[in-house]
Write a protein that holds these residues in place. Sequence first.
Motif, PDB file in Angstrom:
ATOM      1  N   ALA A  55      -8.664 -15.487 -12.466  1.00 32.65           N
ATOM      2  CA  ALA A  55      -9.356 -16.869 -11.790  1.00 32.65           C
ATOM      3  C   ALA A  55      -8.725 -18.209 -12.159  1.00 32.65           C
ATOM      4  CB  ALA A  55     -10.969 -16.819 -12.199  1.00 32.65           C
ATOM      5  N   LEU A  56      -8.466 -18.381 -13.489  1.00 34.33           N
ATOM      6  CA  LEU A  56      -7.840 -19.345 -14.049  1.00 34.33           C
ATOM      7  C   LEU A  56      -6.640 -19.883 -13.408  1.00 34.33           C
ATOM      8  CD1 LEU A  56      -8.599 -19.490 -17.734  1.00 34.33           C
ATOM      9  CD2 LEU A  56      -9.381 -21.150 -16.209  1.00 34.33           C
ATOM     10  N   ASN A  57      -5.696 -18.977 -13.185  1.00 38.86           N
ATOM     11  CA  ASN A  57      -4.507 -18.968 -12.543  1.00 38.86           C
ATOM     12  C   ASN A  57      -4.326 -19.394 -11.284  1.00 38.86           C
ATOM     13  OD1 ASN A  57      -2.911 -18.846 -15.068  1.00 38.86           O
ATOM     14  ND2 ASN A  57      -2.570 -16.552 -14.923  1.00 38.86           N
ATOM     15  N   TRP A  58      -5.298 -18.578 -10.530  1.00 42.91           N
ATOM     16  CA  TRP A  58      -5.521 -18.941  -9.059  1.00 42.91           C
ATOM     17  C   TRP A  58      -6.015 -20.368  -8.821  1.00 42.91           C
ATOM     18  CZ3 TRP A  58      -8.628 -20.933  -5.268  1.00 42.91           C
ATOM     19  CH2 TRP A  58      -8.110 -20.360  -3.982  1.00 42.91           C
ATOM     20  N   LEU A  59      -6.803 -20.711  -9.840  1.00 39.95           N
ATOM     21  CA  LEU A  59      -7.040 -22.198  -9.476  1.00 39.95           C
ATOM     22  C   LEU A  59      -6.166 -23.197  -9.963  1.00 39.95           C
ATOM     23  CD1 LEU A  59     -10.711 -22.166 -11.158  1.00 39.95           C
ATOM     24  CD2 LEU A  59     -10.221 -22.554  -8.586  1.00 39.95           C
ATOM     25  N   VAL A  60      -5.321 -22.998 -11.035  1.00 42.17           N
ATOM     26  CA  VAL A  60      -4.030 -23.668 -11.543  1.00 42.17           C
ATOM     27  C   VAL A  60      -2.889 -23.887 -10.377  1.00 42.17           C
ATOM     28  CG1 VAL A  60      -2.226 -23.680 -12.892  1.00 42.17           C
ATOM     29  CG2 VAL A  60      -4.549 -23.440 -13.935  1.00 42.17           C
ATOM     30  N   TYR A  61      -2.821 -22.486  -9.735  1.00 42.27           N
ATOM     31  CA  TYR A  61      -1.789 -22.569  -8.687  1.00 42.27           C
ATOM     32  C   TYR A  61      -1.966 -23.113  -7.619  1.00 42.27           C
ATOM     33  CZ  TYR A  61       1.818 -20.240  -5.647  1.00 42.27           C
ATOM     34  OH  TYR A  61       2.825 -20.067  -4.879  1.00 42.27           O
ATOM     35  N   HIS A  62      -3.389 -23.113  -7.043  1.00 37.56           N
ATOM     36  CA  HIS A  62      -3.650 -23.558  -5.861  1.00 37.56           C
ATOM     37  C   HIS A  62      -3.968 -25.289  -5.681  1.00 37.56           C
ATOM     38  CE1 HIS A  62      -3.088 -20.534  -2.893  1.00 37.56           C
ATOM     39  NE2 HIS A  62      -3.360 -19.717  -4.131  1.00 37.56           N
ATOM     40  N   TYR A  63      -4.480 -25.581  -7.143  1.00 39.57           N
ATOM     41  CA  TYR A  63      -5.044 -26.999  -7.201  1.00 39.57           C
ATOM     42  C   TYR A  63      -3.903 -27.825  -8.005  1.00 39.57           C
ATOM     43  CZ  TYR A  63      -9.205 -25.698  -4.827  1.00 39.57           C
ATOM     44  OH  TYR A  63      -9.889 -25.121  -3.728  1.00 39.57           O
ATOM     45  N   ILE A  64      -2.998 -27.246  -8.756  1.00 37.05           N
ATOM     46  CA  ILE A  64      -2.033 -28.186  -9.518  1.00 37.05           C
ATOM     47  C   ILE A  64      -0.585 -27.923  -9.043  1.00 37.05           C
ATOM     48  CG2 ILE A  64      -1.154 -28.558 -11.967  1.00 37.05           C
ATOM     49  CD1 ILE A  64      -4.048 -27.781 -13.005  1.00 37.05           C
ATOM     50  N   LEU A  65      -0.339 -26.625  -9.201  1.00 41.41           N
ATOM     51  CA  LEU A  65       1.370 -26.277  -8.835  1.00 41.41           C
ATOM     52  C   LEU A  65       1.537 -26.453  -7.110  1.00 41.41           C
ATOM     53  CD1 LEU A  65       1.872 -23.038 -10.716  1.00 41.41           C
ATOM     54  CD2 LEU A  65       2.222 -25.367 -11.568  1.00 41.41           C
ATOM     55  N   VAL A  77       3.709 -21.899 -16.719  1.00 41.43           N
ATOM     56  CA  VAL A  77       2.496 -22.421 -16.432  1.00 41.43           C
ATOM     57  C   VAL A  77       1.175 -21.165 -16.694  1.00 41.43           C
ATOM     58  CG1 VAL A  77       0.712 -23.501 -15.221  1.00 41.43           C
ATOM     59  CG2 VAL A  77       2.974 -24.423 -15.210  1.00 41.43           C
ATOM     60  N   PHE A  78       1.667 -20.144 -16.089  1.00 37.81           N
ATOM     61  CA  PHE A  78       0.714 -19.005 -16.213  1.00 37.81           C
ATOM     62  C   PHE A  78       0.739 -18.293 -17.816  1.00 37.81           C
ATOM     63  CE2 PHE A  78       1.077 -17.340 -11.594  1.00 37.81           C
ATOM     64  CZ  PHE A  78       0.295 -18.465 -11.232  1.00 37.81           C
ATOM     65  N   ILE A  79       1.839 -18.448 -18.366  1.00 34.44           N
ATOM     66  CA  ILE A  79       2.036 -17.656 -19.728  1.00 34.44           C
ATOM     67  C   ILE A  79       1.296 -18.546 -20.491  1.00 34.44           C
ATOM     68  CG2 ILE A  79       4.155 -18.568 -20.389  1.00 34.44           C
ATOM     69  CD1 ILE A  79       3.254 -14.922 -20.902  1.00 34.44           C
ATOM     70  N   ILE A  80       1.527 -19.801 -20.219  1.00 32.08           N
ATOM     71  CA  ILE A  80       0.523 -20.948 -21.166  1.00 32.08           C
ATOM     72  C   ILE A  80      -0.911 -20.762 -21.097  1.00 32.08           C
ATOM     73  CG2 ILE A  80       0.061 -23.172 -21.657  1.00 32.08           C
ATOM     74  CD1 ILE A  80       3.128 -23.880 -21.053  1.00 32.08           C
ATOM     75  N   VAL A  81      -1.199 -20.689 -19.819  1.00 27.76           N
ATOM     76  CA  VAL A  81      -2.593 -20.509 -19.405  1.00 27.76           C
ATOM     77  C   VAL A  81      -3.383 -19.405 -19.997  1.00 27.76           C
ATOM     78  CG1 VAL A  81      -4.407 -19.869 -17.547  1.00 27.76           C
ATOM     79  CG2 VAL A  81      -2.634 -22.022 -17.335  1.00 27.76           C
ATOM     80  N   ILE A  82      -2.534 -18.183 -20.001  1.00 26.15           N
ATOM     81  CA  ILE A  82      -2.972 -16.890 -20.587  1.00 26.15           C
ATOM     82  C   ILE A  82      -3.107 -17.167 -22.058  1.00 26.15           C
ATOM     83  CG2 ILE A  82      -2.176 -14.442 -20.892  1.00 26.15           C
ATOM     84  CD1 ILE A  82      -0.943 -14.659 -18.081  1.00 26.15           C
ATOM     85  N   ALA A  83      -1.936 -17.291 -22.624  1.00 32.36           N
ATOM     86  CA  ALA A  83      -1.842 -18.036 -24.435  1.00 32.36           C
ATOM     87  C   ALA A  83      -3.209 -18.474 -24.513  1.00 32.36           C
ATOM     88  CB  ALA A  83      -0.448 -18.278 -24.748  1.00 32.36           C
ATOM     89  N   ALA A  84      -3.273 -19.707 -23.927  1.00 34.87           N
ATOM     90  CA  ALA A  84      -4.150 -20.504 -24.349  1.00 34.87           C
ATOM     91  C   ALA A  84      -5.684 -20.076 -24.519  1.00 34.87           C
ATOM     92  CB  ALA A  84      -4.179 -21.797 -23.485  1.00 34.87           C
ATOM     93  N   PHE A  85      -5.717 -19.282 -23.021  1.00 35.54           N
ATOM     94  CA  PHE A  85      -7.100 -18.697 -22.746  1.00 35.54           C
ATOM     95  C   PHE A  85      -7.405 -17.497 -23.896  1.00 35.54           C
ATOM     96  CE2 PHE A  85     -10.113 -15.490 -21.388  1.00 35.54           C
ATOM     97  CZ  PHE A  85     -10.882 -15.985 -20.833  1.00 35.54           C
ATOM     98  N   VAL A  86      -6.340 -16.775 -24.234  1.00 35.24           N
ATOM     99  CA  VAL A  86      -6.644 -15.875 -25.355  1.00 35.24           C
ATOM    100  C   VAL A  86      -7.010 -16.589 -26.684  1.00 35.24           C
ATOM    101  CG1 VAL A  86      -5.598 -14.089 -26.785  1.00 35.24           C
ATOM    102  CG2 VAL A  86      -5.243 -14.136 -24.302  1.00 35.24           C
ATOM    103  N   GLN A  87      -6.309 -17.537 -27.124  1.00 35.47           N
ATOM    104  CA  GLN A  87      -6.499 -18.346 -28.228  1.00 35.47           C
ATOM    105  C   GLN A  87      -7.899 -18.995 -28.279  1.00 35.47           C
ATOM    106  OE1 GLN A  87      -3.366 -19.844 -30.575  1.00 35.47           O
ATOM    107  NE2 GLN A  87      -4.394 -18.054 -30.845  1.00 35.47           N
ATOM    108  N   PHE A  88      -8.516 -19.392 -27.107  1.00 35.37           N
ATOM    109  CA  PHE A  88      -9.703 -20.052 -27.097  1.00 35.37           C
ATOM    110  C   PHE A  88     -10.818 -18.959 -27.173  1.00 35.37           C
ATOM    111  CE2 PHE A  88     -13.212 -21.078 -24.075  1.00 35.37           C
ATOM    112  CZ  PHE A  88     -13.691 -21.962 -24.537  1.00 35.37           C
ATOM    113  N   LEU A  89     -10.463 -17.779 -26.600  1.00 32.78           N
ATOM    114  CA  LEU A  89     -11.446 -16.811 -26.715  1.00 32.78           C
ATOM    115  C   LEU A  89     -11.785 -16.199 -28.060  1.00 32.78           C
ATOM    116  CD1 LEU A  89     -13.088 -15.011 -24.561  1.00 32.78           C
ATOM    117  CD2 LEU A  89     -11.174 -13.251 -24.697  1.00 32.78           C
TER     118      LEU A  89
END
Lengths: 195, 198
Positions: A55-65, A77-89
């Motif tokens: 969901a996050l990557n879809w939003l990032v792709y269509h509204y930022i990239l 960008v995708f790998i940063i989103v994933i790493a950041a989300f995992v850390q946050f979680l």
Amino acid sequence: MDISAFVLFWAAIFTSNILLTNFLGMCSYLSVSKEIESSFGLGVAVIFVLTATSALNWLVYHYILVPFDIVYLQFIVFIIVIAAFVQFLELLIERYAPALYYTLGIFLPLITVNCAILGVSLFMIIRSYNFIQSIAYGAGSGIGWLLAILMLAGIRRKLKEKMVPIGLHGAGISLIITGIMAMGFIGFSGIVQIQ
Amino acid sequence: MKLKDIFITSAFTENSVWRQILGICSALAVTNLMKNSLIMGLGVIFTLAFANLTISFIRNWTPRSVRMMVQTLVIASYVIIVDIFLKANMPEISKQLGPYVGLIITNCILMGRAEAFASQNKPLDSFIDGIGAGVGYTLVLLVISFIRELFGFGSIFGIQVMGDWWTPWSIMVMAPSAFFILAMLIWHINTRFYKAKV
């Protein structure tokens, strides 16, 4: 793509299982499947992270990239989103659900480098799914992965008492079992096609 | 250690695929055609060699706590170069490989070599180690895809070698065959070269 999200969800579990037909997430699949409990823990964590990051990557792709025309940076960008989300979680679970943290905690860092997570994000872009479809595909892929690792863990537990040629110990026999499971899953393939 | 020894060790005796069981995902996914395997292998060799080189150069300035993130970003940058190169020069193969080029980032071999070798060794050694690990990986890909393409399509590198009498085995085109062939390969190598008794 005009497949309903519901169909896509089931297709991601059975007909195009992320592990058995797309070979993603093999590393942790082979190394963690020694025990059923830890397989289940990792599987649940994967379902959760997959659903949220697709969901996050879809939003990032269509509204930022896409608006800024930097689609070529999607991998980073995708790998940063994933790493950041995992850390946050990880922080969130540690703070609010310590019991869950002790069961899931050790698996969370492993998930960042699980190729199934990045793979699902890339597949959903290539196949141009919409937002709802992406979430359904992510959740379905996670459940499919959990299914596969649970089956392997169960079979491997039985296998401990059996005679296996020494050269096949560990990864070898697991790969053969996975191959047989993949043949089983081909049986589902006539139901729906989402390639 | 001499450069030649480093190469031999990382390409053959401690090969990432059959000794350490890393990087299996893409090793299985792109092996239905030899051409795809070769291109994928070259991409991995390039990424591994230069990512190792870069990580080794900056190893003394990278704080330990963020080194994983730094390594991932270095690897991702090189993968983007490979992806753009493929899209520009071989659009057809780029389309067939699909997401698997991007998935080089999460290929465990890259993180494995960066962590185990490049973060502790000199740049040139790391560069050679990267090439070695990439060559070992490409070798496995080519062996698997040779078998799959020969039986599945009756061809080698897209050139038809089997005559009209040949009935393609559809199982070889599908997913399970990759699992079986890799398992057999690992079995054979373990028994033949590492003296695992049957």
